[in-house]
Design an enzyme around this catalytic site. Structure first.
Site, PDB file in Angstrom:
ATOM      1  N   ALA A  25      32.593  63.277 -46.339  1.00  0.00           N
ATOM      2  CA  ALA A  25      33.900  62.989 -45.730  1.00  0.00           C
ATOM      3  C   ALA A  25      33.889  61.563 -45.192  1.00  0.00           C
ATOM      4  CB  ALA A  25      34.146  63.973 -44.588  1.00  0.00           C
ATOM      5  N   GLU A  74      28.823  69.315 -51.167  1.00  0.00           N
ATOM      6  CA  GLU A  74      29.598  70.570 -51.149  1.00  0.00           C
ATOM      7  C   GLU A  74      30.518  70.668 -52.366  1.00  0.00           C
ATOM      8  OE1 GLU A  74      31.019  69.730 -47.154  1.00  0.00           O
ATOM      9  OE2 GLU A  74      30.142  71.599 -46.428  1.00  0.00           O
ATOM     10  N   GLU A  82      25.227  66.174 -41.901  1.00  0.00           N
ATOM     11  CA  GLU A  82      26.250  66.233 -40.838  1.00  0.00           C
ATOM     12  C   GLU A  82      25.687  66.338 -39.419  1.00  0.00           C
ATOM     13  OE1 GLU A  82      26.503  67.711 -43.746  1.00  0.00           O
ATOM     14  OE2 GLU A  82      28.568  67.645 -44.500  1.00  0.00           O
ATOM     15  N   GLY A  84      30.276  66.396 -47.824  1.00  0.00           N
ATOM     16  CA  GLY A  84      31.347  66.943 -48.673  1.00  0.00           C
ATOM     17  C   GLY A  84      31.130  66.667 -50.155  1.00  0.00           C
TER      18      GLY A  84
HETATM   19  N1  COA Z   1      32.471  57.518 -44.728  1.00  0.00           N
HETATM   20  C1  COA Z   1      32.972  56.283 -44.618  1.00  0.00           C
HETATM   21  N2  COA Z   1      32.402  55.178 -45.112  1.00  0.00           N
HETATM   22  C2  COA Z   1      31.246  55.344 -45.763  1.00  0.00           C
HETATM   23  C3  COA Z   1      30.639  56.595 -45.934  1.00  0.00           C
HETATM   24  C4  COA Z   1      31.308  57.725 -45.381  1.00  0.00           C
HETATM   25  N3  COA Z   1      30.836  58.968 -45.537  1.00  0.00           N
HETATM   26  N4  COA Z   1      29.495  56.442 -46.634  1.00  0.00           N
HETATM   27  C5  COA Z   1      29.377  55.108 -46.876  1.00  0.00           C
HETATM   28  N5  COA Z   1      30.431  54.455 -46.366  1.00  0.00           N
HETATM   29  C6  COA Z   1      30.692  53.012 -46.392  1.00  0.00           C
HETATM   30  C7  COA Z   1      29.793  52.257 -45.419  1.00  0.00           C
HETATM   31  O1  COA Z   1      30.340  52.308 -44.106  1.00  0.00           O
HETATM   32  C8  COA Z   1      29.798  50.888 -46.019  1.00  0.00           C
HETATM   33  O2  COA Z   1      31.010  50.247 -45.664  1.00  0.00           O
HETATM   34  P1  COA Z   1      31.021  48.648 -45.325  1.00  0.00           P
HETATM   35  O3  COA Z   1      30.614  47.994 -46.621  1.00  0.00           O
HETATM   36  O4  COA Z   1      32.436  48.410 -44.957  1.00  0.00           O
HETATM   37  O5  COA Z   1      30.015  48.450 -44.246  1.00  0.00           O
HETATM   38  C9  COA Z   1      29.849  51.162 -47.513  1.00  0.00           C
HETATM   39  O6  COA Z   1      30.337  52.491 -47.659  1.00  0.00           O
HETATM   40  C10 COA Z   1      28.498  51.092 -48.175  1.00  0.00           C
HETATM   41  O7  COA Z   1      27.629  51.947 -47.446  1.00  0.00           O
HETATM   42  P2  COA Z   1      26.129  51.504 -47.064  1.00  0.00           P
HETATM   43  O8  COA Z   1      25.652  52.421 -46.004  1.00  0.00           O
HETATM   44  O9  COA Z   1      26.049  50.045 -46.794  1.00  0.00           O
HETATM   45  O10 COA Z   1      25.418  51.787 -48.472  1.00  0.00           O
HETATM   46  P3  COA Z   1      23.938  52.223 -48.773  1.00  0.00           P
HETATM   47  O11 COA Z   1      23.823  52.217 -50.258  1.00  0.00           O
HETATM   48  O12 COA Z   1      22.956  51.420 -47.971  1.00  0.00           O
HETATM   49  O13 COA Z   1      23.825  53.743 -48.232  1.00  0.00           O
HETATM   50  C11 COA Z   1      24.588  56.027 -47.993  1.00  0.00           C
HETATM   51  C12 COA Z   1      24.588  54.744 -48.847  1.00  0.00           C
HETATM   52  C13 COA Z   1      25.530  56.989 -48.703  1.00  0.00           C
HETATM   53  C14 COA Z   1      23.178  56.616 -47.926  1.00  0.00           C
HETATM   54  C15 COA Z   1      25.082  55.708 -46.562  1.00  0.00           C
HETATM   55  O14 COA Z   1      26.278  54.965 -46.660  1.00  0.00           O
HETATM   56  C16 COA Z   1      25.356  56.924 -45.728  1.00  0.00           C
HETATM   57  O15 COA Z   1      24.432  57.498 -45.176  1.00  0.00           O
HETATM   58  N6  COA Z   1      26.645  57.346 -45.636  1.00  0.00           N
HETATM   59  C17 COA Z   1      27.061  58.424 -44.782  1.00  0.00           C
HETATM   60  C18 COA Z   1      26.705  59.765 -45.395  1.00  0.00           C
HETATM   61  C19 COA Z   1      27.111  60.915 -44.502  1.00  0.00           C
HETATM   62  O16 COA Z   1      26.685  61.024 -43.365  1.00  0.00           O
HETATM   63  N7  COA Z   1      27.954  61.798 -45.038  1.00  0.00           N
HETATM   64  C20 COA Z   1      28.407  62.965 -44.369  1.00  0.00           C
HETATM   65  C21 COA Z   1      29.666  62.706 -43.650  1.00  0.00           C
HETATM   66  S1  COA Z   1      30.213  64.163 -42.812  1.00  0.00           S
END
Ligand code: COA
Length: 258
Positions: free
Chosen positions: A66, A112, A132, A109
């Protein structure tokens, strides 16, 4: 139909839905969620479409969960009114088979969504996780239920409480994905899988899915009744006669869905 956050394409009766927010690792914001629902409605109506494949744009992410930027303004009543559980339920019960082609991160998500699909194929760089609890919330679109059913309760609890990401290989060893492929071969493999399904009797495909998905949610005795009734229906179809005749005449069957 045109979507802002999804790319859709149909090739030989196989529809592909690509979540298209690569700059946000394909995070599922409210717009993606409502467009997923609309795309499902569209593909349900399109008789020509036989299988739906879900994937993410780019090479890094299937869907990173999400959209966290939308969390701040969301309160309890918004969560109660949210329909992601329903949309994923709709995918699980969708009349046409669904395949998740997981091409990178499938988190929250995103994981999921993949779990709601019938079949999961993963690229070698895919990563699965339900992180989460790091945000002090829990998986809320079926994750606490579907993960345990797919990989077992012990593994699901460990993954959810620690938020640990698992590799494609580990997901394969857990039974969470059926196959792991080099990234360049993932979409073709999904398409080939879809084409194989489409070569089978369409009524059999539909009822097999129904018997498995519905039977899995009930006790075995009830599941066996569902299976027997589905089989009885199939034995009164033209396609069942065609399947047997084609086998005996050593030719390909020409199924009509009747
Ligand atoms: N919601 C909103 N934005 C997200 C996102 C999410 N779930 N996942 C990634 N992004 C955004 C980051 O904020 C970043 O934005 P920016 O460029 O404006 O700073 C961009 O996507 C790239 O993410 P980044 O973290 O720099 O990439 P990465 O390759 O180093 O890592 C992930 C990728 C997916 C491992 C990491 O982004 C992450 O852990 N995301 C959250 C996952 C999560 O907790 N999901 C469950 C949500 S309930």
């Amino acid at each position: 139909m045109h979507y802002e956050t999804l790319l859709t394409e149909t090739r030989d009766r196989v529809a592909t839905i690509t979540i298209n927010r690569p700059e946000a690792r394909n995070a599922l914001n409210a717009r993606v969620q409502s467009e997923l629902k609309s795309a499902l409605d569209e593909f349900r109506r399109e008789e020509e479409i036989g299988v739906v494949v879900f994937t993410g744009a780019g090479e890094k992410s299937f869907a990173a969960g999400a959209d966290i930027t939308e969390f701040r303004q969301r309160k309890a009543l918004d969560v109660l009114a949210a329909n992601m559980q329903q949309v994923y339920d709709e995918i699980e019960g969708f009349e046409k088979p669904t395949i998740a082609a997981v091409n990178g991160y499938a988190l929250g998500g995103g994981c999921e969504l993949a779990m709601a699909c019938d079949i999961r194929l993963a690229s070698e760089n895919a990563r699965f996780g339900l992180p989460e609890t790091s945000l002090s919330i829990i998986p809320g679109a079926g994750g606490t239920q579907r993960l345990a059913r797919l990989v077992g309760k012990g593994r699901a609890i460990e993954m959810i409480l620690t938020g640990r990401m698992i590799s494609a290989e580990e997901a394969h060893s857990f039974g969470l994905v059926s196959r792991v492929l080099p990234q360049g071969e993932l979409m073709e493999a999904a398409w080939e899988t879809a084409k194989t399904i489409l070569s089978k009797g369409p009524l059999a495909t539909r009822l097999a899915k129904l018997a498995i998905q519905t039977g899995f949610e009930t006790d075995q005795r009830t599941g066996l009744v569902i299976e027997k009734l589905a089989q009885a229906v199939l034995f009164d179809t033209e396609d069942k006669d065609e399947g047997a005749a084609a086998f005996l005449e050593k030719r390909k069957p020409n199924f009509k869905g009747r």
